[in-house]
Design a protein around this motif. Structure first.
Motif: not given
Ligand SMILES: CC(C)(COP(=O)(O)OP(=O)(O)OC[C@H]1O[C@@H](n2cnc3c(N)ncnc32)[C@H](O)[C@@H]1OP(=O)(O)O)[C@@H](O)C(=O)NCCC(=O)NCCS
Length: 309
Positions: A146-150, A205-207, A213-216, A258-267
């Protein structure tokens, strides 16, 4: 459809929806009324407990229950026809006082026909929850691949497809209404977000799983999130606008990544809190967000249509 074929299709759909569901048992017509429609069958039963008994503490005195088996290409419509038949049956009863209830217990993740229940005034009221013994407090293990990217501007079509899938899923729970112009509206809005190259933090962001690509996820930071900030007593609030994982990839940790990635962005952006809306009746989003540390802050109660006719 043959009764056996309906039962087989029903069992197949349940097995695909949730591995923790038992195999559905045959409907036993003794003590109830059998209802059949083209692609559905059901057993309507009535049970009564007396005031002053221990059972009466936990349930309405008279319960009318419907146990359904659904098949065919449109099991939601089959469910609707059965509910209509059942309503006719209920009209002949004295079931108008508060101490009676019509009850339909469904496997939570077999969401077909949810709209049929809402349309007839049913509200999700009680849940039987399960906790598998091997549940770890730390959440699902990280998924290899799994890779999360812009999101890239060239991915407009993928993002529109995922958002339409999300709308199709959420429409079951009574709030989202499918609109003729939804694809155009979503395309325009997404194009605008993708073009906003000047944003300090990208909003989409895309997962991808092994390159597919399977999620956003769509996030808003101030000032984009200012519209919602008045609902929470913190100085800086972010908003998680939407998130979706393709059906074939669910329950495997993509959403958590995805959630871990954006929670880090928010933090990192210094948000004191993150807000999001979710449909309470969704068997996917409700447990997911609460496992991610969210809790209810405001609850909106809807009656659709607004006036009881
Ligand atoms: C909600 C949604 C985004 C979650 O994404 P997901 O990729 O399915 O979620 P994950 O796989 O990361 O997390 C759930 C899984 O993690 C595992 N898990 C969760 N907590 C766990 C724990 N404590 N220990 C071990 N495993 C755990 C489970 O396998 C769980 O799947 P299960 O509920 O089927 O048992 C996705 O289901 C979806 O797109 N749903 C439809 C649209 C939607 O509801 N979007 C949100 C709208 S606001």
């Amino acid at each position: 459809m043959e009764i056996d074929a309906i039962a087989a299709e029903h069992a197949k759909r349940l097995a695909a929806a949730d591995a923790l569901l038992p195999k559905p048992s045959p409907l036993n017509p003794e003590g109830g009324t059998r209802l059949t429609t083209r692609d559905g069958m059901a057993l309507a039963t009535r049970s009564r407990v007396e005031p002053g008994t221990p059972e009466a503490l936990w349930r309405p005195l008279t319960e009318y229950r419907l146990d359904v088996r659904l098949g065919g290409t449109d099991p939601g419509a089959a469910f609707g026809s059965l509910l209509t038949e059942w309503d006719r049956l209920l009209e002949e009863t004295e079931a108008t006082d508060w101490d009676s209830a019509a009850v339909v217990t469904r496997p939570s993740r077999d969401t077909v026909g949810t709209g049929e229940l809402l349309r007839r005034g049913f509200a999700p009221t009680r849940v039987l929850a399960v906790r598998p013994a091997d549940r770890l407090a730390s959440g699902p293990p990280a998924v290899p691949g799994v890779r999360i990217r812009q999101a890239e501007p060239s991915e407009l079509a993928t993002l529109v497809r995922l958002q339409l899938e999300l709308r199709q899923y959420d429409a079951q729970f009574g709030l989202v209404t499918r609109r003729e112009d939804e694809e155009r509206a979503i395309t325009d809005a997404t194009r605008g977000l993708l073009a906003d190259a000047g944003a300090a933090v990208p909003s989409l962001w895309i997962a991808e799983l092994y390159g597919k690509p399977l999620g956003f996820v769509h996030v808003e930071l101030p000032p984009a999130a200012d519209w919602i900030s008045g609902y929470v007593a913190v100085e800086r609030a972010g908003y998680l606008a939407s998130m979706h994982v393709a059906e074939e990839a669910r329950s495997t940790g993509v959403g958590s990544a995805l959630a871990a990635h954006v929670h880090q962005l928010f933090d990192e952006a210094g948000m004191d809190a993150v807000l999001l809306h979710h449909a309470l009746a969704s068997p996917r989003s409700t447990p997911f967000w609460y496992a991610q540390g969210y809790r209810p802050l405001w609850t909106s109660w809807y009656r659709r249509p607004a006036a009881r006719g």
